[in-house]
Motif scaffolding. Structure first.
Motif, PDB file in Angstrom:
ATOM      1  N   LYS A 126      23.162  12.450  -0.622  1.00  0.00           N
ATOM      2  CA  LYS A 126      24.214  11.586  -0.429  1.00  0.00           C
ATOM      3  C   LYS A 126      25.474  12.168   0.305  1.00  0.00           C
ATOM      4  CE  LYS A 126      22.295   8.080  -3.302  1.00  0.00           C
ATOM      5  NZ  LYS A 126      22.448   7.258  -4.785  1.00  0.00           N
ATOM      6  N   SER A 127      25.875  13.474  -0.079  1.00  0.00           N
ATOM      7  CA  SER A 127      27.036  14.208  -0.101  1.00  0.00           C
ATOM      8  C   SER A 127      26.846  15.374  -0.194  1.00  0.00           C
ATOM      9  CB  SER A 127      28.142  13.459  -0.977  1.00  0.00           C
ATOM     10  OG  SER A 127      29.179  14.270  -0.853  1.00  0.00           O
ATOM     11  N   ILE A 128      27.133  16.181   0.945  1.00  0.00           N
ATOM     12  CA  ILE A 128      26.960  17.642   0.569  1.00  0.00           C
ATOM     13  C   ILE A 128      28.438  18.117  -0.224  1.00  0.00           C
ATOM     14  CG2 ILE A 128      27.427  19.891   2.098  1.00  0.00           C
ATOM     15  CD1 ILE A 128      26.121  18.547   4.381  1.00  0.00           C
ATOM     16  N   ALA A 129      29.301  17.572  -0.307  1.00  0.00           N
ATOM     17  CA  ALA A 129      30.482  18.017  -0.811  1.00  0.00           C
ATOM     18  C   ALA A 129      30.264  17.948  -2.363  1.00  0.00           C
ATOM     19  CB  ALA A 129      31.763  16.959  -0.588  1.00  0.00           C
ATOM     20  N   SER A 130      29.429  16.814  -2.775  1.00  0.00           N
ATOM     21  CA  SER A 130      28.922  16.702  -4.210  1.00  0.00           C
ATOM     22  C   SER A 130      28.063  17.446  -4.609  1.00  0.00           C
ATOM     23  CB  SER A 130      28.700  15.260  -4.532  1.00  0.00           C
ATOM     24  OG  SER A 130      29.750  14.255  -4.273  1.00  0.00           O
ATOM     25  N   ALA A 131      26.990  17.730  -3.610  1.00  0.00           N
ATOM     26  CA  ALA A 131      25.707  18.326  -3.937  1.00  0.00           C
ATOM     27  C   ALA A 131      25.953  19.873  -4.166  1.00  0.00           C
ATOM     28  CB  ALA A 131      24.666  18.354  -2.865  1.00  0.00           C
ATOM     29  N   ARG A 132      27.061  20.544  -3.215  1.00  0.00           N
ATOM     30  CA  ARG A 132      27.418  21.860  -3.301  1.00  0.00           C
ATOM     31  C   ARG A 132      27.759  22.394  -4.532  1.00  0.00           C
ATOM     32  NH1 ARG A 132      31.217  22.886   1.250  1.00  0.00           N
ATOM     33  NH2 ARG A 132      31.182  25.182   0.425  1.00  0.00           N
ATOM     34  N   PRO A 177      23.080  12.308   5.652  1.00  0.00           N
ATOM     35  CA  PRO A 177      22.908  11.398   6.814  1.00  0.00           C
ATOM     36  C   PRO A 177      24.433  11.088   7.321  1.00  0.00           C
ATOM     37  CG  PRO A 177      22.672  10.260   5.055  1.00  0.00           C
ATOM     38  CD  PRO A 177      22.470  11.715   4.394  1.00  0.00           C
ATOM     39  N   THR A 178      24.542  11.037   8.700  1.00  0.00           N
ATOM     40  CA  THR A 178      25.697  10.504   9.143  1.00  0.00           C
ATOM     41  C   THR A 178      25.788   9.031   9.509  1.00  0.00           C
ATOM     42  OG1 THR A 178      25.189  11.251  11.399  1.00  0.00           O
ATOM     43  CG2 THR A 178      26.465  12.686   9.986  1.00  0.00           C
ATOM     44  N   ALA A 179      24.481   8.467   9.455  1.00  0.00           N
ATOM     45  CA  ALA A 179      24.302   7.052   9.563  1.00  0.00           C
ATOM     46  C   ALA A 179      23.345   6.633   8.756  1.00  0.00           C
ATOM     47  CB  ALA A 179      23.850   6.857  11.139  1.00  0.00           C
ATOM     48  N   GLU A 180      23.133   5.347   8.229  1.00  0.00           N
ATOM     49  CA  GLU A 180      22.287   4.679   7.106  1.00  0.00           C
ATOM     50  C   GLU A 180      20.983   4.770   7.761  1.00  0.00           C
ATOM     51  OE1 GLU A 180      23.510   1.286   5.169  1.00  0.00           O
ATOM     52  OE2 GLU A 180      25.620   2.129   4.637  1.00  0.00           O
ATOM     53  N   SER A 235      19.524   6.498  10.067  1.00  0.00           N
ATOM     54  CA  SER A 235      18.824   7.958  10.543  1.00  0.00           C
ATOM     55  C   SER A 235      17.930   8.286   9.850  1.00  0.00           C
ATOM     56  CB  SER A 235      19.978   9.022  10.214  1.00  0.00           C
ATOM     57  OG  SER A 235      20.170   9.194   9.023  1.00  0.00           O
ATOM     58  N   PRO A 236      17.122   9.041  10.159  1.00  0.00           N
ATOM     59  CA  PRO A 236      15.755   9.589   9.329  1.00  0.00           C
ATOM     60  C   PRO A 236      15.938   9.710   7.982  1.00  0.00           C
ATOM     61  CG  PRO A 236      15.547  10.222  11.663  1.00  0.00           C
ATOM     62  CD  PRO A 236      16.974   9.695  11.568  1.00  0.00           C
ATOM     63  N   VAL A 237      17.007  10.558   7.828  1.00  0.00           N
ATOM     64  CA  VAL A 237      17.388  10.974   6.396  1.00  0.00           C
ATOM     65  C   VAL A 237      18.287   9.903   5.655  1.00  0.00           C
ATOM     66  CG1 VAL A 237      18.856  12.502   5.022  1.00  0.00           C
ATOM     67  CG2 VAL A 237      17.643  13.357   6.990  1.00  0.00           C
ATOM     68  N   GLY A 238      19.147   9.075   6.425  1.00  0.00           N
ATOM     69  CA  GLY A 238      19.344   7.987   5.666  1.00  0.00           C
ATOM     70  C   GLY A 238      18.423   6.945   5.200  1.00  0.00           C
ATOM     71  N   ARG A 239      17.447   6.625   6.057  1.00  0.00           N
ATOM     72  CA  ARG A 239      16.175   6.043   5.704  1.00  0.00           C
ATOM     73  C   ARG A 239      15.538   6.603   4.371  1.00  0.00           C
ATOM     74  NH1 ARG A 239      15.708   5.464  11.343  1.00  0.00           N
ATOM     75  NH2 ARG A 239      13.786   6.793  11.129  1.00  0.00           N
ATOM     76  N   PHE A 240      15.321   7.950   4.362  1.00  0.00           N
ATOM     77  CA  PHE A 240      14.690   8.544   3.451  1.00  0.00           C
ATOM     78  C   PHE A 240      15.160   8.559   2.046  1.00  0.00           C
ATOM     79  CE2 PHE A 240      14.289  12.168   0.569  1.00  0.00           C
ATOM     80  CZ  PHE A 240      12.938  12.555   0.633  1.00  0.00           C
ATOM     81  N   LEU A 241      16.841   8.430   2.200  1.00  0.00           N
ATOM     82  CA  LEU A 241      17.658   8.275   0.719  1.00  0.00           C
ATOM     83  C   LEU A 241      17.456   6.948   0.325  1.00  0.00           C
ATOM     84  CD1 LEU A 241      20.626  10.279   1.624  1.00  0.00           C
ATOM     85  CD2 LEU A 241      19.298  10.795   0.076  1.00  0.00           C
TER      86      LEU A 241
END
Length: 135
Positions: free
Chosen positions: A12-18, A56-59, A61-67
């Motif tokens: 959901k967030s690179i900032a959190s995951a990193r 994802p930068t949009a809900e 998007s492929p990664v947004g739908r995956f999440l």
């Protein structure tokens, strides 16, 4: 011969995951946005391979739908090949189902396409090659 290039993890967030990877002494590098995929990426070197964080930068998007469907976690495994065009044509001729039959340009200028999970034991597999300028 293919080798593991990277493992993609949807977050959901690179900032959190990193923070986890940094706590393990790893460096998060190469943050980049891939506009046509609507995704922000960050690479974490692991020996000769990498972990790719995908935000994802949009809900829609492929990664947004995956999440939305599966939550955070393993998104894909990427295999590096030396000749992506020949690999693509070989897979097509063998009837392997692809997500797209076109080679795309992704983060860092790398060339890629995806094999559909239905042809890969339920796993999304990315086939990638170094950018044209690196070859």
């Amino acid at each position: 011969m293919a080798k593991i290039d990277h493992i993609g993890i949807a977050v959901k967030s690179i900032a959190s995951a990193r923070s986890l990877y940094e706590a393990l002494g790893m460096r998060v590098l190469n943050m980049e946005t891939v506009e046509h995929e609507q995704v922000r990426t960050a690479m974490i070197p692991v020996d000769e391979s990498r972990i790719e964080l995908l935000e994802p930068t949009a809900e829609d998007s492929p990664v947004g739908r995956f999440l939305a469907k599966r939550g955070e976690g393993l998104h894909h495994i990427a295999l590096h090949v030396d000749d992506i065009s020949t690999t693509l044509e070989s897979l097509k001729s063998k009837g392997i189902r692809l997500v797209s039959e076109d080679i795309q340009i992704g983060a860092g200028g790398h060339l890629y396409f995806f094999i559909h999970p239905s042809s890969a034991g339920g796993v999304l597999v990315e086939i990638c090659q170094d950018s044209i300028s690196d070859v």
